[in-house]
Write a protein that holds these residues in place. Structure first.
Motif, PDB file in Angstrom:
ATOM      1  N   ARG A 223      -7.686  -2.572   9.801  1.00 11.59           N
ATOM      2  CA  ARG A 223      -6.764  -1.902   8.880  1.00 11.59           C
ATOM      3  C   ARG A 223      -6.572  -2.735   7.611  1.00 11.59           C
ATOM      4  N   LEU A 224      -6.522  -4.074   7.782  1.00 10.89           N
ATOM      5  CA  LEU A 224      -6.392  -4.940   6.613  1.00 10.89           C
ATOM      6  C   LEU A 224      -7.620  -4.824   5.717  1.00 10.89           C
ATOM      7  N   GLU A 225      -8.809  -4.849   6.336  1.00 10.23           N
ATOM      8  CA  GLU A 225     -10.027  -4.744   5.546  1.00 10.23           C
ATOM      9  C   GLU A 225     -10.066  -3.418   4.786  1.00 10.23           C
ATOM     10  N   ARG A 226      -9.590  -2.356   5.414  1.00 10.26           N
ATOM     11  CA  ARG A 226      -9.561  -1.055   4.720  1.00 10.26           C
ATOM     12  C   ARG A 226      -8.617  -1.121   3.518  1.00 10.26           C
ATOM     13  N   ALA A 227      -7.513  -1.819   3.691  1.00 11.68           N
ATOM     14  CA  ALA A 227      -6.575  -1.950   2.574  1.00 11.68           C
ATOM     15  C   ALA A 227      -7.231  -2.701   1.420  1.00 11.68           C
ATOM     16  N   PHE A 228      -7.991  -3.765   1.745  1.00  8.61           N
ATOM     17  CA  PHE A 228      -8.670  -4.530   0.693  1.00  8.61           C
ATOM     18  C   PHE A 228      -9.787  -3.704   0.056  1.00  8.61           C
ATOM     19  N   THR A 229     -10.482  -2.925   0.878  1.00  9.04           N
ATOM     20  CA  THR A 229     -11.540  -2.057   0.329  1.00  9.04           C
ATOM     21  C   THR A 229     -10.947  -1.037  -0.627  1.00  9.04           C
ATOM     22  N   ALA A 230      -9.761  -0.544  -0.304  1.00 10.44           N
ATOM     23  CA  ALA A 230      -9.097   0.424  -1.197  1.00 10.44           C
ATOM     24  C   ALA A 230      -8.847  -0.205  -2.564  1.00 10.44           C
ATOM     25  N   ARG A 231      -8.504  -1.490  -2.578  1.00 10.71           N
ATOM     26  CA  ARG A 231      -8.337  -2.161  -3.876  1.00 10.71           C
ATOM     27  C   ARG A 231      -9.653  -2.171  -4.645  1.00 10.71           C
TER      28      ARG A 231
ATOM     29  N   THR B 259       0.845  -1.191   0.000  1.00 13.77           N
ATOM     30  CA  THR B 259       0.000   0.000   0.000  1.00 13.77           C
ATOM     31  C   THR B 259       0.880   1.240   0.000  1.00 13.77           C
ATOM     32  N   PRO B 260       0.311   2.379  -0.428  1.00  9.69           N
ATOM     33  CA  PRO B 260       1.097   3.627  -0.430  1.00  9.69           C
ATOM     34  C   PRO B 260       1.562   3.966   0.979  1.00  9.69           C
ATOM     35  N   GLU B 261       2.643   4.690   1.072  1.00  7.70           N
ATOM     36  CA  GLU B 261       3.247   4.964   2.364  1.00  7.70           C
ATOM     37  C   GLU B 261       2.431   5.925   3.218  1.00  7.70           C
ATOM     38  N   THR B 262       1.277   6.372   2.730  1.00 11.67           N
ATOM     39  CA  THR B 262       0.399   7.172   3.597  1.00 11.67           C
ATOM     40  C   THR B 262      -0.092   6.327   4.752  1.00 11.67           C
ATOM     41  N   GLY B 263      -0.108   4.999   4.550  1.00  5.25           N
ATOM     42  CA  GLY B 263      -0.361   4.072   5.658  1.00  5.25           C
ATOM     43  C   GLY B 263      -1.794   4.071   6.140  1.00  5.25           C
TER      44      GLY B 263
END
Length: 912
Positions: free
Chosen positions: A246-254, A232-236
């Motif tokens: 946090r993982l689910e948010r990363a997957f939602t971003a995809r 993920t981008p370094e904005t974290g």
């Protein structure tokens, strides 16, 4: 093969070695192992790695994965798991084969027997394991449909002697596959910081050190988080959120990167309850309002949300599905469910579930459809699925009365499934609502049903009787008898007093059913068998011979006969019930019938745990029926006491007593049985004073072990202990009180007990005539009871200095006790004979004594000519397990073939 042969699994070498050990030792027996831990911690990777190891080692590996959206689809996991071995079904007995195929909808069947289904699965895997050991991989156990899991739990309890290893993963330790005696759970923790850094350097070597440190701190050792955050981008992400969020948010971003068509495809996949791509494409087209082409599929694959294998798809990770579902609005969810319901119109089970998901509020039409779907699931043996559908139907019911009725139906199914917590939750919730009178009665009947009734408080029993009277007045005789049966059972477990017993009897006579109805006889027997024994036995005499041909009727008649003291007829009726219940695979009722039959046998002087008690314990434990498991455990303790096989109370007797003290209504009856077993143990150890103290508790109204009817089972042993310890007068008062209550009873158990007591307690002037009458009376056909009289008579003759006359009855008693395996009593008879000057006797040794109860049961069935497969079907074990038992027991009996078994089993008894 080395640990690294399974691939790069950073920091998991110890767990891999532990799992490999289970596989390496599989020839010595199977195991059920579970891996638990938070999502993304690497459970699935470990399972996949060990599967690779197993395949290289020659295992057959079967895999299934639980998907949350499929958890309502009955037997979905089982079908997924067994597809590679289904061709083996052709060689399986018809009942198992048809039951399993009907679960998958491959054949038509009126109804499905879940235990035959379970036995079919066990046999399939055991057959496969004969050629190569089998590894069963169950990923995400918590999302698997309960119909499949219940079947797999049956298997897990029976693979200890098979070349089958069951490896499950779950977010937390689960009891779905049984307790810790069945499944060993291994907790998978996060990786240490140094290993996390190594994993990141391997997967993302170009990260700068500062960002790598931040990821390691945020991921808390979770491998999936380490890899996902690195991409993920370094904005974290927000460090204060839970890692899985946090993982689910990363997957939602995809998913947010997708165009509307791709997002529709991803959303439909997240709510779909199947794995075929074509229906998902069709439903996504409905949602997007345009066709979904291969480019849209490719885009979803490229961002890592889905994987594709031929015509089938899968969500790439459970957290992705969770993230997609969380991101959907309520309107979007309903839109997707509606599209799936339309596309799946040809698959009624799946379509109705999606229609329920598409409803904005309550909807009676959909609720009724779900109720019909629940009935269909129940017909297919998928009781857990039926329960879920009834609960969903209740939630959609506009009328609160209908909602409550459906919840009660769900609770009734929960009882059949042994779901204590679920039933308690539903009944507690419904109890606070308005109910139709009939549903209020149904709810009352369910209260405390896992304890065979909640309590034996008089007010609660009277309430059941009042409800029964109301149901009877409204013409609902079936419900009335169900309520009265529940009330009468509570009376059996603990006596609430004469007034309550008479109230039950009166209400039963008022129900519009024939007086000889088996339900009436069972209620009367349970409620007041001391006073009503004669009338119950009279009605049993009038019962047509073929009335007991059906399991349910035979069980009720058996209970009536048992409570009335007609143990011979009880054993006959219950044997019919056991045979039919076994054939039907109705294990819950089978456990009850076996437990009761074990005590009918004991009261007839049949001391063979292999006939009923041992299996009653095992099935009582398996079906979660603590009362019946405890009942059978005490029977086993009694049998061991008669055989002189314990000097102090064994653990299983203490366990049964603990059950009695924990259950609010079962303490009296179970504790009375436990005191009887303790008393027999003391008599066997030649401690008559202690025996009297133990047995006398059953006769003290203020004692927790007081039980009116079981006093009849206990009285002759109390008299034996009293005579040997010099307190005959105390015993006489107990006998007089019992005789006054049981006046006129023709029950064989009552007659045998009282004839013994009269003879043993008689003064010298009357003793001989009473002994002779008793020896030619009711006890004559029963070796144990006859031998006890012979021992008493021979002892009395010797005390009268009629030494020569005493020897014949004492020899007969010694021979009978020896044949029955009642070694302490045989030794007492021999001691009396030695006092007459006779010497030289040695007790006989039987190879059967070396067998466990289960081995003895298997040996008996094999001696009758049954094949291993037929024995396995009867005992709900694999035929290869039966073969293993026979292999081990042959040397114990000194035989080399099945044909020799009958000759060495000296006390052959037919076993149902």
């Amino acid at each position: 093969m080395t640990v690294t042969g399974v691939g790069r699994l950073f920091g998991r070498e110890g767990v891999l070695r532990q799992l490999q050990h289970y596989l390496d030792e599989v020839d010595g027996g199977g195991d059920s192992i579970g891996l638990s831990g938070e999502p993304g911690v690497g459970k699935s990777a470990l399972q996949a790695g060990i599967a690779t190891y197993a395949e290289a080692a020659g295992f057959t590996v079967l895999r299934a994965r639980g998907i949350q959206s499929e958890s309502q689809l009955p037997y979905a996991v089982l079908h997924q798991l067994l597809a590679p071995v289904l061709p083996r079904l052709s060689g399986m007995p018809a009942p198992q084969r048809q039951s399993l195929l009907a679960c998958f909808g491959l054949v038509e069947a009126r109804d499905v027997n879940p235990f035959f289904t379970s036995l079919a699965v066990l046999d399939l895997l055991v057959e496969a394991a004969a050629e190569a050991p089998v590894l069963v991989c169950l990923d995400d156990l918590q999302w698997m449909d309960r119909a499949s899991v219940d079947t797999l739990a049956f298997m897990a309890r029976r693979i200890a002697t098979e070349r089958v290893v069951l490896l499950s993963t779950s977010a937390s330790e689960s009891w779905l596959l049984g307790d810790d005696r069945t499944t060993t759970w291994i907790r998978i923790e996060g990786l240490p910081a140094d290993v996390s850094h190594s994993l990141l350097r391997y997967h993302a070597p170009d990260l700068n050190q500062a960002y790598r440190d931040r990821i390691v701190a945020q991921a808390a050792g979770n491998p999936l988080a380490l890899i996902e955050f690195a991409s993920t981008p370094e904005t974290g992400t927000d460090e204060e959120l839970p890692m899985t969020t946090r993982l689910e948010r990363a997957f939602t971003a995809r998913a947010d990167e997708l165009d509307p068509v791709g997002r529709a495809l991803a959303d439909v996949a997240a709510l779909d309850d199947g794995d075929e791509l074509d229906p998902v494409l069709a439903a996504a087209a409905v949602v997007a309002g345009t066709a979904v082409d291969t480019d849209a599929v490719r885009r979803v694959l490229d961002v890592g949300l889905l994987t594709l294998s031929g015509p089938n798809y899968a969500i790439a990770h459970p957290l992705i599905g969770s993230a997609l579902r969380r991101a959907m609005t309520h309107d979007r969810r309903r839109q997707v469910h509606a599209a799936l319901a339309t596309v799946l119109s040809g698959a009624a089970d799946r379509a109705v579930w999606h229609r329920a998901g598409a409803v904005a509020g309550r909807d009676e039409a959909v609720a009724a459809e779900l109720e019909r779907a629940a009935a269909e699931a129940q017909r297919r043996g998928a009781f857990a699925t039926a329960l879920s559908r009834l609960e969903r139907a209740a939630a959609l019911s506009p009328d609160p009365l209908d909602e409550a009725a459906r919840l009660i139906s769900a609770a009734e199914l929960g009882y059949q499934l042994g779901r204590f917590a679920q039933v308690e939750q539903v009944t507690s919730r419904v109890a606070r609502t308005t109910l139709r009178p009939r549903d209020r009665s149904r709810l009352t009947r369910l209260t405390g049903v896992f304890h065979d009734g909640a309590t034996s408080e008089p007010t609660e029993i009277r309430h059941l009787v009042q409800l029964a009277r109301r149901a009877s007045g409204e013409g609902d005789a079936d419900l009335a008898m169900q309520l009265l049966f529940g009330a009468a059972r509570r009376v059996w477990w603990r006596d609430p007093g004469d007034t309550v017993r008479r109230d039950i009897v009166s209400a039963t006579h008022d129900v519009a059913v024939p007086s000889g109805d088996p339900r009436v006889l069972a209620v009367l027997g349970l409620a007041d068998s001391l006073e009503l024994s004669a009338s119950v036995i009279h009605q049993l005499d009038l019962t047509p011979p073929d009335d007991g041909d059906r399991a349910d009727v035979a069980a009720l008649l058996g209970i009536a006969a048992f409570c009335a003291g007609d143990f011979l007829r009880a054993e006959s009726f219950l044997s019919t019930a056991v045979h039919d219940l076994r054939a039907d695979g109705r294990l819950s009722l089978l456990a009850e019938a076996l437990a009761i039959r074990s005590w009918a046998e004991i009261n007839l002087g049949v001391f063979d745990a292999a006939r009923s008690a041992d299996e009653g314990v095992r099935l009582g434990d398996e079906t979660g029926q603590r009362v019946w498991a405890g009942t059978a455990r005490i029977a086993t303790a009694f049998i061991d006491a008669v055989g002189g096989r314990w000097g102090t109370p064994p653990a299983f007797l203490l366990q049964a007593e603990q059950t009695a003290l924990q259950l609010p209504n079962a303490s009296s009856s179970l504790l009375a049985g436990a005191q009887l077993a303790r008393g027999l143990g003391e008599l066997a150890a030649d401690r008559p004073s202690q025996a009297y103290a133990e047995l006398h508790r059953v006769f003290v109204p203020t004692d927790s072990a007081y039980q009116r009817v079981q006093q009849l089972w206990t009285i002759s042993y109390l008299v034996e202990a009293a005579t040997r310890s010099g307190v005959r007068d105390e015993a006489r008062s107990a006998v007089d009180a019992l005789e006054s209550q049981a006046t006129g009873s023709p029950a064989i158990g009552t007659t045998i007990a009282l004839e013994y007591c009269r003879a043993v307690l008689a003064d010298d002037a009357a003793a001989e005539d009473l002994y002779r009458d008793a020896l030619s009376g009711a006890a004559r056909p029963f070796p144990w009871h006859q031998a006890r009289l012979q021992l008493g008579y021979g002892t009395w003759l010797r005390r009268q200095r009629r030494v020569t006359e005493s020897r014949d009855p004492l020899r007969a008693a010694r021979t009978a006790f020896d044949a029955l395996g009642a070694k302490p009593w045989a030794a007492r008879a021999d001691q009396e004979l030695r006092a007459t000057g006779e010497r030289g006797w040695q007790p006989t040794a039987s190879g059967r004594d070396q067998l466990s109860p289960q081995e003895a049961q298997i040996a008996e069935l094999a001696a009758q000519g049954l094949s291993n497969r037929e024995i396995g079907q009867r005992l709900f074990l694999s035929h290869r397990t039966i073969g293993s038992h026979l292999y081990r027991l042959f040397p114990k009996l000194g035989v080399t073939s099945r044909q020799q078994l009958a000759g060495v089993l000296t006390d052959r008894q037919s076993s149902d």
